[in-house]
Motif scaffolding. Sequence first.
Motif, PDB file in Angstrom:
ATOM      1  N   TYR A   1      68.671   7.485  -7.282  1.00  0.00           N
ATOM      2  CA  TYR A   1      68.167   8.740  -6.717  1.00  0.00           C
ATOM      3  C   TYR A   1      69.266   9.807  -6.706  1.00  0.00           C
ATOM      4  O   TYR A   1      69.024  10.970  -7.057  1.00  0.00           O
ATOM      5  CB  TYR A   1      67.667   8.530  -5.291  1.00  0.00           C
ATOM      6  CG  TYR A   1      66.526   7.550  -5.150  1.00  0.00           C
ATOM      7  CD1 TYR A   1      65.426   7.587  -6.015  1.00  0.00           C
ATOM      8  CD2 TYR A   1      66.527   6.596  -4.139  1.00  0.00           C
ATOM      9  CE1 TYR A   1      64.379   6.694  -5.867  1.00  0.00           C
ATOM     10  CE2 TYR A   1      65.479   5.704  -3.989  1.00  0.00           C
ATOM     11  CZ  TYR A   1      64.406   5.751  -4.856  1.00  0.00           C
ATOM     12  OH  TYR A   1      63.366   4.868  -4.717  1.00  0.00           O
ATOM     13  N   ASN A   2      70.457   9.411  -6.299  1.00  0.00           N
ATOM     14  CA  ASN A   2      71.554  10.374  -6.204  1.00  0.00           C
ATOM     15  C   ASN A   2      71.983  10.889  -7.576  1.00  0.00           C
ATOM     16  O   ASN A   2      72.276  12.083  -7.730  1.00  0.00           O
ATOM     17  CB  ASN A   2      72.740   9.736  -5.478  1.00  0.00           C
ATOM     18  CG  ASN A   2      72.437   9.424  -4.025  1.00  0.00           C
ATOM     19  OD1 ASN A   2      71.595  10.090  -3.406  1.00  0.00           O
ATOM     20  ND2 ASN A   2      73.088   8.425  -3.480  1.00  0.00           N
TER      21      ASN A   2
ATOM     22  N   TRP B   1      69.350  13.393  -8.623  1.00  0.00           N
ATOM     23  CA  TRP B   1      69.503  14.624  -7.834  1.00  0.00           C
ATOM     24  C   TRP B   1      70.687  15.435  -8.346  1.00  0.00           C
ATOM     25  O   TRP B   1      70.596  16.656  -8.509  1.00  0.00           O
ATOM     26  CB  TRP B   1      69.678  14.285  -6.358  1.00  0.00           C
ATOM     27  CG  TRP B   1      69.889  15.467  -5.469  1.00  0.00           C
ATOM     28  CD1 TRP B   1      71.058  15.873  -4.908  1.00  0.00           C
ATOM     29  CD2 TRP B   1      68.898  16.416  -5.045  1.00  0.00           C
ATOM     30  NE1 TRP B   1      70.864  17.010  -4.155  1.00  0.00           N
ATOM     31  CE2 TRP B   1      69.552  17.353  -4.222  1.00  0.00           C
ATOM     32  CE3 TRP B   1      67.529  16.549  -5.281  1.00  0.00           C
ATOM     33  CZ2 TRP B   1      68.878  18.425  -3.631  1.00  0.00           C
ATOM     34  CZ3 TRP B   1      66.854  17.619  -4.691  1.00  0.00           C
ATOM     35  CH2 TRP B   1      67.522  18.549  -3.884  1.00  0.00           C
TER      36      TRP B   1
ATOM     37  N   ASN C   1      70.650  19.226  -9.977  1.00  0.00           N
ATOM     38  CA  ASN C   1      71.521  20.279  -9.461  1.00  0.00           C
ATOM     39  C   ASN C   1      72.430  20.845 -10.550  1.00  0.00           C
ATOM     40  O   ASN C   1      72.717  22.045 -10.561  1.00  0.00           O
ATOM     41  CB  ASN C   1      72.356  19.735  -8.292  1.00  0.00           C
ATOM     42  CG  ASN C   1      71.593  19.731  -6.983  1.00  0.00           C
ATOM     43  OD1 ASN C   1      71.773  20.605  -6.144  1.00  0.00           O
ATOM     44  ND2 ASN C   1      70.734  18.746  -6.789  1.00  0.00           N
TER      45      ASN C   1
ATOM     46  N   ASN D   1      60.761  10.892  -4.854  1.00  0.00           N
ATOM     47  CA  ASN D   1      61.893  10.986  -3.943  1.00  0.00           C
ATOM     48  C   ASN D   1      62.706  12.253  -4.147  1.00  0.00           C
ATOM     49  O   ASN D   1      63.210  12.839  -3.177  1.00  0.00           O
ATOM     50  CB  ASN D   1      62.764   9.731  -4.086  1.00  0.00           C
ATOM     51  CG  ASN D   1      62.164   8.536  -3.372  1.00  0.00           C
ATOM     52  OD1 ASN D   1      62.243   8.440  -2.156  1.00  0.00           O
ATOM     53  ND2 ASN D   1      61.540   7.638  -4.114  1.00  0.00           N
ATOM     54  N   ILE D   2      62.824  12.700  -5.385  1.00  0.00           N
ATOM     55  CA  ILE D   2      63.525  13.966  -5.649  1.00  0.00           C
ATOM     56  C   ILE D   2      62.713  15.141  -5.098  1.00  0.00           C
ATOM     57  O   ILE D   2      63.269  16.077  -4.516  1.00  0.00           O
ATOM     58  CB  ILE D   2      63.785  14.140  -7.161  1.00  0.00           C
ATOM     59  CG1 ILE D   2      64.744  13.067  -7.669  1.00  0.00           C
ATOM     60  CG2 ILE D   2      64.321  15.545  -7.453  1.00  0.00           C
ATOM     61  CD1 ILE D   2      66.113  13.082  -7.043  1.00  0.00           C
TER      62      ILE D   2
ATOM     63  N   ARG E   1      63.197  15.240  -1.394  1.00  0.00           N
ATOM     64  CA  ARG E   1      64.522  15.760  -1.042  1.00  0.00           C
ATOM     65  C   ARG E   1      64.578  17.269  -1.242  1.00  0.00           C
ATOM     66  O   ARG E   1      65.181  17.993  -0.440  1.00  0.00           O
ATOM     67  CB  ARG E   1      65.605  15.069  -1.876  1.00  0.00           C
ATOM     68  CG  ARG E   1      67.007  15.410  -1.415  1.00  0.00           C
ATOM     69  CD  ARG E   1      68.102  14.764  -2.265  1.00  0.00           C
ATOM     70  NE  ARG E   1      68.086  13.322  -2.228  1.00  0.00           N
ATOM     71  CZ  ARG E   1      69.106  12.562  -2.656  1.00  0.00           C
ATOM     72  NH1 ARG E   1      70.201  13.134  -3.159  1.00  0.00           N
ATOM     73  NH2 ARG E   1      69.027  11.246  -2.607  1.00  0.00           N
TER      74      ARG E   1
ATOM     75  N   THR F   1      66.201  19.981   1.224  1.00  0.00           N
ATOM     76  CA  THR F   1      67.571  20.300   0.794  1.00  0.00           C
ATOM     77  C   THR F   1      67.525  21.346  -0.310  1.00  0.00           C
ATOM     78  O   THR F   1      66.788  21.198  -1.281  1.00  0.00           O
ATOM     79  CB  THR F   1      68.291  19.038   0.276  1.00  0.00           C
ATOM     80  OG1 THR F   1      68.263  18.029   1.285  1.00  0.00           O
ATOM     81  CG2 THR F   1      69.731  19.352  -0.091  1.00  0.00           C
TER      82      THR F   1
ATOM     83  N   ASN G   1      61.269   5.180   0.564  1.00  0.00           N
ATOM     84  CA  ASN G   1      61.495   5.423  -0.857  1.00  0.00           C
ATOM     85  C   ASN G   1      60.474   4.719  -1.736  1.00  0.00           C
ATOM     86  O   ASN G   1      60.180   5.185  -2.837  1.00  0.00           O
ATOM     87  CB  ASN G   1      62.896   4.952  -1.250  1.00  0.00           C
ATOM     88  CG  ASN G   1      63.986   5.781  -0.616  1.00  0.00           C
ATOM     89  OD1 ASN G   1      64.116   6.959  -0.896  1.00  0.00           O
ATOM     90  ND2 ASN G   1      64.768   5.161   0.240  1.00  0.00           N
TER      91      ASN G   1
END
Length: 328
Positions: A127-128, A131, A135, A178-179, A182, A186, A244
């Motif tokens: 996930y990170n 993300w 970005n 999940n993105i 977020r 965020t 999740n």
Amino acid sequence: MSSTPKKEIVSLVPDFIHVYNDGTIERLNDMPKVTPSPQDLETNVSSKDILFSNEPSLFARLYLPKLTDQNQKIPILVYFHGGAFCCESTFASHHHKYCNIIASQGNVLIFSIEYRKAPEHFLPTQYNDCWDGLNWVASHNTTIENVPENSDPWIINHGDFNKVFIGGDSSGANIVHNIAMRAGVTRIPNGVKIFGAYMNHTFFWGSKPLGFEKVEKFEKVNEFATLLWKFVYPRAPFGIDDPNVNPLGPMSPNLALLGCSKMLVTVAGKDRFRDRAVLYYEAVKRSHWNGEVEFFEEEDEDHCYYMVHPESDKGKKLIKVVADFLHQ
């Protein structure tokens, strides 16, 4: 005289992955990787690989369809491939072919992320990574003087930041959810917002049957789904009911927080995860999310059939549904 220990499996997900006592890992169904192409012979799509993060080292494959105007701006699709969070690759032959077709028919610039895999890297790493990739793409929405040092000219010259999509298949579709969640809480850099999100044959699950799910079918799938989730996310705070993987569970945030304007959910009638994705679609409709959600089902097909046979009649049908969604 000591003997070499017998090589044995210490953990596994059946039909996906074996981990051995000597530390080696065997991914059972991974397709061969292919190189990018200056121009694909079938679609005229150009592709190339880039390093978008140094720490950690993260790669992506970019796809650019043939343009009639070299100043043309087209939608951007940030894509997350499937593979149960532990297998496959954005460079795999079937994902490469799929992205060529989607880039051509959808007329979109695709940024397909090679996120890290379990068990070398457990969730939430995947996930990170995705993300961070989103970005990085958004960091190009600025003046030429302020673009990142490792910026890409395709994104700068042809990306339409008013039409940023995210999309994925199977576990990649789980990443999409999940993105999007977020992004609802965020901020994405430089004022970029997710315009649309598509989710093909999503992997969702939970500890109990929901809605119209039949107990017999649920129990048949539950052993595999729980084993897979424990393998890829052993420290998930709520196990198989972690938000999740179970967005309909009691610990999950309200779906009204979804950070996109449009959504497409597709399912296959013979897919073992079909019912859970349908319930998700219905829950999104019932929520107070301020967006539009579409639904498509191919009743007589199984999980991600279009990846295996993209040129079949039903494969072409699903791909057209996705391409039409990206044309919005």
